[in-house]
Motif scaffolding. Structure first.
Motif, PDB file in Angstrom:
ATOM      1  N   TYR A 160    -114.863 -11.664   0.353  1.00 12.47           N
ATOM      2  CA  TYR A 160    -116.005 -11.057   0.092  1.00 12.47           C
ATOM      3  C   TYR A 160    -115.855  -9.786   0.165  1.00 12.47           C
ATOM      4  N   GLU A 161    -114.937  -9.554  -1.683  1.00 11.37           N
ATOM      5  CA  GLU A 161    -114.816  -7.912  -1.376  1.00 11.37           C
ATOM      6  C   GLU A 161    -115.616  -6.687  -0.706  1.00 11.37           C
ATOM      7  N   VAL A 162    -114.937  -5.765  -0.535  1.00  9.85           N
ATOM      8  CA  VAL A 162    -116.230  -4.639   0.412  1.00  9.85           C
ATOM      9  C   VAL A 162    -115.298  -3.048  -0.661  1.00  9.85           C
ATOM     10  N   HIS A 163    -115.992  -2.189  -0.785  1.00 11.16           N
ATOM     11  CA  HIS A 163    -116.253  -0.453  -0.652  1.00 11.16           C
ATOM     12  C   HIS A 163    -116.425  -0.425   0.342  1.00 11.16           C
ATOM     13  N   LEU A 164    -116.278   0.191   1.039  1.00  7.12           N
ATOM     14  CA  LEU A 164    -116.444   0.988   2.283  1.00  7.12           C
ATOM     15  C   LEU A 164    -117.925   1.899   2.554  1.00  7.12           C
ATOM     16  N   GLY A 165    -116.820   2.346   1.394  1.00  6.82           N
ATOM     17  CA  GLY A 165    -118.454   4.571   1.010  1.00  6.82           C
ATOM     18  C   GLY A 165    -118.976   3.680   0.966  1.00  6.82           C
ATOM     19  N   LEU A 216    -113.705 -14.884  -4.200  1.00  5.62           N
ATOM     20  CA  LEU A 216    -113.368 -13.831  -3.487  1.00  5.62           C
ATOM     21  C   LEU A 216    -114.858 -13.893  -5.154  1.00  5.62           C
ATOM     22  N   LEU A 217    -115.352 -12.857  -4.187  1.00  8.54           N
ATOM     23  CA  LEU A 217    -116.632 -11.945  -4.293  1.00  8.54           C
ATOM     24  C   LEU A 217    -116.939 -10.361  -4.376  1.00  8.54           C
ATOM     25  N   PHE A 218    -117.715 -10.043  -5.345  1.00  8.69           N
ATOM     26  CA  PHE A 218    -117.848  -8.734  -4.960  1.00  8.69           C
ATOM     27  C   PHE A 218    -119.026  -8.206  -4.260  1.00  8.69           C
ATOM     28  N   MET A 219    -119.155  -7.533  -3.654  1.00  9.99           N
ATOM     29  CA  MET A 219    -120.678  -7.024  -2.757  1.00  9.99           C
ATOM     30  C   MET A 219    -121.472  -6.519  -3.396  1.00  9.99           C
ATOM     31  N   LEU A 261    -122.869 -14.853   5.889  1.00  7.90           N
ATOM     32  CA  LEU A 261    -123.180 -15.333   4.810  1.00  7.90           C
ATOM     33  C   LEU A 261    -122.373 -16.182   4.322  1.00  7.90           C
ATOM     34  N   GLY A 262    -121.308 -16.564   5.363  1.00  9.68           N
ATOM     35  CA  GLY A 262    -120.495 -17.861   5.223  1.00  9.68           C
ATOM     36  C   GLY A 262    -119.244 -17.694   3.875  1.00  9.68           C
ATOM     37  N   TYR A 263    -118.633 -16.400   4.396  1.00  8.84           N
ATOM     38  CA  TYR A 263    -117.512 -16.059   4.302  1.00  8.84           C
ATOM     39  C   TYR A 263    -116.321 -16.598   5.198  1.00  8.84           C
ATOM     40  N   THR A 264    -115.177 -16.584   4.988  1.00 11.63           N
ATOM     41  CA  THR A 264    -114.421 -16.338   5.872  1.00 11.63           C
ATOM     42  C   THR A 264    -113.521 -15.225   5.386  1.00 11.63           C
ATOM     43  N   HIS A 265    -113.140 -14.288   4.581  1.00 13.80           N
ATOM     44  CA  HIS A 265    -112.544 -12.983   4.814  1.00 13.80           C
ATOM     45  C   HIS A 265    -113.058 -11.975   3.717  1.00 13.80           C
ATOM     46  N   LEU A 266    -112.979 -10.545   4.479  1.00 15.44           N
ATOM     47  CA  LEU A 266    -113.503  -9.683   3.720  1.00 15.44           C
ATOM     48  C   LEU A 266    -111.885  -9.304   3.569  1.00 15.44           C
ATOM     49  N   GLU A 267    -111.933  -8.425   2.011  1.00 13.07           N
ATOM     50  CA  GLU A 267    -110.835  -7.621   1.353  1.00 13.07           C
ATOM     51  C   GLU A 267    -111.576  -6.699   0.887  1.00 13.07           C
ATOM     52  N   LEU A 268    -110.463  -5.309   1.914  1.00 10.10           N
ATOM     53  CA  LEU A 268    -111.475  -4.282   1.896  1.00 10.10           C
ATOM     54  C   LEU A 268    -110.671  -3.242   0.556  1.00 10.10           C
ATOM     55  N   MET A 269    -111.087  -2.901  -0.237  1.00 14.85           N
ATOM     56  CA  MET A 269    -110.737  -1.852  -1.049  1.00 14.85           C
ATOM     57  C   MET A 269    -109.574  -0.520  -0.166  1.00 14.85           C
ATOM     58  N   PRO A 270    -108.813  -0.396  -0.959  1.00 18.05           N
ATOM     59  CA  PRO A 270    -107.697   0.470  -0.006  1.00 18.05           C
ATOM     60  C   PRO A 270    -108.610   1.927   0.478  1.00 18.05           C
ATOM     61  N   PHE A 298    -103.824 -20.079  -7.386  1.00 18.92           N
ATOM     62  CA  PHE A 298    -104.799 -18.746  -7.510  1.00 18.92           C
ATOM     63  C   PHE A 298    -105.956 -18.838  -7.152  1.00 18.92           C
ATOM     64  N   ILE A 299    -106.435 -17.505  -7.472  1.00 17.64           N
ATOM     65  CA  ILE A 299    -108.001 -16.723  -6.158  1.00 17.64           C
ATOM     66  C   ILE A 299    -108.340 -16.366  -7.560  1.00 17.64           C
ATOM     67  N   LEU A 300    -109.857 -17.070  -7.506  1.00 23.73           N
ATOM     68  CA  LEU A 300    -110.738 -17.073  -8.866  1.00 23.73           C
ATOM     69  C   LEU A 300    -112.121 -15.643  -8.458  1.00 23.73           C
ATOM     70  N   PRO A 301    -111.138 -14.370  -9.059  1.00 22.24           N
ATOM     71  CA  PRO A 301    -112.108 -13.371  -8.330  1.00 22.24           C
ATOM     72  C   PRO A 301    -113.736 -13.088  -9.181  1.00 22.24           C
ATOM     73  N   PHE A 302    -114.450 -12.409  -8.341  1.00 22.05           N
ATOM     74  CA  PHE A 302    -115.215 -11.348  -9.390  1.00 22.05           C
ATOM     75  C   PHE A 302    -115.432 -10.380  -8.453  1.00 22.05           C
ATOM     76  N   SER A 303    -114.929  -9.455  -9.552  1.00 22.08           N
ATOM     77  CA  SER A 303    -113.987  -8.219  -8.409  1.00 22.08           C
ATOM     78  C   SER A 303    -115.020  -7.118  -9.142  1.00 22.08           C
TER      79      SER A 303
END
Length: 633
Positions: free
Chosen positions: A143-148, A460-463, A175-184, A414-419
């Motif tokens: 789950y891709e997150v922009h914290l701001g 990967l899916l964006f918030m 939601l059932g995600y295994t990981h967070l990915e934080l934008m920088p 591969f990672i399949l991203p909708f970023s």
């Protein structure tokens, strides 16, 4: 200069110090005594200025021919300071401390006197489990997150790191995600850069709180069973003149050749990846986030820009000394980076955001690869979005936009991203890309989600995409949480949650992502329906049926791998998920007739613009993971 320091600086100047943050910058050497160490090889003089000196210069001493300067001064933790340079030409300029662990809040650029952030960690069980399993044959759903902009306070102010523990982590886990990915979250000035134009390569941004609170966020995620990946940018840095640019009055971190240094595409400066001291700096940055902050991986941004000399605008004819397009220093650095990271942390994830067809990005270095674990599949993403954005009756002639990915799906891990990149700058949200009226947009979105979740590769899916937010992403405001008052959005969120948990509980969908026998395509020659089997170990199987037209298909024959009883475990047109099916169709029995080269077959009613997931009943998923699936009247 003592012998130990001399050895450290020798390794730093040879590009062999991946722990340089332990020595460079400001470090406490007494209760209120701080030692400063700065690399500025061409400066005439170097000093520190700060609140502890009334902003008057405290001179540092040059350490022989090492290019480094050192000195001590008394100060109180938290006080602001900068590095003052006297350049070759006699100009006096103030710069950031490249190794600072904390900075003042934007728009200021002064560093704060701060100790190397430490924590009494409580994530030992998580780290032990991380090392016990390879990620390749485990579920990986990010789950891709922009914290701001995930959530904000009513006055528009940011959540803090500590507030994010309660606001983000339980939500993502549910939601059932295994990981967070934080934008920088490394320190940066410009909000509109989303964190990709960095200045503080060793400092969590002060926007959301002090470094110790960032560590608490990571620790809490691990205790909840969530991994944390963060985007990291070793290719280029912010252009501002008081940061790293022309640090000692000459090109220090960037290339000496202004043409190579200038990153036209992003308005930044390119790191000189062939310079030994820059290698030590960047390798140390990677190790800082993995060692001291317990991150579970780094997604390395803009890898193509580091691989090719002609990637940037206006550089179409740039070539290396052998006449090729490859940036030799960049490829060598990336191999070195992955070698050093995995030597220290063999269980972390190194992910390449790489948009070209450069070979073997995720292959081991010993096999001629770059050594990453994973590569984002940009081709799969672009083709998938292009296909599903087209009117269903117009896209029948373009089924190859989906099926072409079968040709190269085993070329990389591969990672399949909708970023985030696909839902901003006028590209529209995933929901808004979908054709038709609102009902059909959701139907398309659910079917596309099944395509992503069942195709070989990690996810990967964006918030915001999990409920089908209609507005495209805006970094300056929170997500449109009000959407969830709409039943269709709420049911889309329910669907995403159900699909995620089904994915995690179905080994056939992830055990053999990168093995040729992990997928068997049984119907791949039609323009309207695709059928394939995902296969795991010990005969685990999941049959995927995608109907890509808004027409229900009665008595549709699906090939299956053996005779017996099967169960439909997912129907995207269930009323529970926003569809129209209200009557149960669950159990299927084989017809005793082979189909499409498979030993047997089952007959189903295939929902319009929908998908079915079918599993042998003998491999029935746990009852708590089973999904109620419905059939139309």
């Amino acid at each position: 200069m003592d012998e130990e320091l001399a050895e450290w600086l020798y390794l730093f100047n040879r590009g062999q110090d991946n722990q340089s943050f332990r020595r460079f910058g400001a470090h406490r050497v007494g209760s209120d005594d701080w030692q400063f160490l700065v690399w500025a090889p061409h400066a005439q003089a170097v000093a520190v200025v700060g609140e502890f000196s009334g902003w008057q210069p405290v001179p540092l001493s040059k350490l022989g021919a090492t290019g480094c300067w050192r000195g001590e001064h008394q100060g109180v933790a938290g006080q602001l300071y900068k590095i003052q340079m006297t350049t070759r030409t006699g100009e006096i300029v103030e710069k950031i401390d490249p190794y600072a662990f904390a900075f003042e809040k934007k728009p200021g650029t002064a560093a704060r006197l701060a100790d190397l952030p430490r924590r009494v960690w409580r994530d030992g069980a998580w780290l032990a489990g991380r090392g016990a399993h390879r990620s390749y044959d485990r579920p990986l759903n990010i789950y891709e997150v922009h914290l701001g902009s995930f959530k904000r306070h009513a006055d528009g102010s940011y959540l803090t790191y500590l507030e994010a523990i309660d606001e983000i982590l339980p939500y993502v886990k549910k939601l059932g995600y295994t990981h967070l990915e934080l934008m920088p979250l490394m320190e940066h000035l410009l909000d509109a850069s989303w964190g990709y134009q960095l200045m503080g390569y060793f400092a969590p941004t002060s926007r959301f709180g002090p470094p110790q609170d960032f560590l608490a966020f990571i620790d809490a995620a691990h205790q909840l069973g969530l991994g944390v990946i963060m985007d990291w940018v070793p290719g280029h840095f912010i252009r501002n003149t008081d940061t790293l640019a022309q640090f000692d009055g000459t090109p220090t971190f960037e290339y000496a050749d202004p043409h190579r240094a200038d990153n036209v595409r992003w308005g930044t400066w390119n790191f000189d990846l062939g310079k030994a001291q820059v290698q030590s700096f960047l390798l140390s940055s990677a190790m800082f986030w993995l060692d001291w902050c317990h991150l579970d991986g780094l997604r390395v941004d803009a890898v193509s820009n580091m691989l090719y000399m002609d990637y940037d605008a206006g550089k179409a004819h740039d070539r290396n000394r052998f006449g090729g397009r490859e940036n030799l220093e960049g490829t060598d650095f990336l191999k070195r980076l992955n070698t050093e990271v995995f030597a220290a942390h063999p269980d972390v994830l190194m992910i390449a955001e790489e948009s070209s067809d450069y070979p073997k990005v995720s292959a081991p270095i010993i096999a001629g690869g770059l050594g990453f674990n994973y590569k984002w599949s940009m081709g799969w993403m672009n083709d998938t979005l292009k296909y599903f954005s087209t009117d269903p009756y117009a896209r029948q002639a373009h089924i190859d936009q989906l099926t072409f990915s079968w040709v190269y799906m085993q070329n990389e891990q591969f990672i399949l991203p909708f970023s985030h990149d696909e839902v901003v700058h006028g590209k529209k949200s995933l929901m808004h890309k979908m054709p038709g009226d609102r009902y059909n947009q959701f139907a398309n979105l659910r079917t596309m989600a099944v395509w992503q979740m069942t195709f070989p590769g990690k996810k990967l899916l964006f918030m915001g995409s999990e409920w089908g937010q209609f507005l495209e992403w805006r970094d300056w405001s929170q997500l449109e949480w009000v959407d969830l008052k709409d039943p269709l959005n709420a049911k889309m969120q329910t669907f995403t949650t159900a699909l995620n948990h089904l994915y995690q509980g179905t080994p056939a969908l992830w055990q053999k992502d990168f093995q040729a026998d992990g997928i068997q395509i049984t119907i791949g020659d039609r323009s309207d329906v695709i059928v394939y089997e995902r296969r795991g170990k010990a005969g685990a199987c999941m049959i995927v049926v995608l109907n890509l037209l808004p027409e229900q298909r009665d008595a549709f024959i699906v090939p299956v791998p053996h005779a017996g009883t099967y169960e439909i475990v997912l129907n995207t047109e269930s009323a529970r998920f926003g569809g129209t099916w209200t009557h149960l169709q669950r159990i299927l029995r084989t017809r005793g007739q082979p189909e499409r080269g498979q030993p047997d077959s089952v007959e189903v009613v295939l929902p319009a613009m929908g998908a079915l997931l079918i599993k042998p009943l003998t491999e029935r998923i746990r009852r708590e993971d089973s999904l109620e699936v419905t059939q139309n009247d």
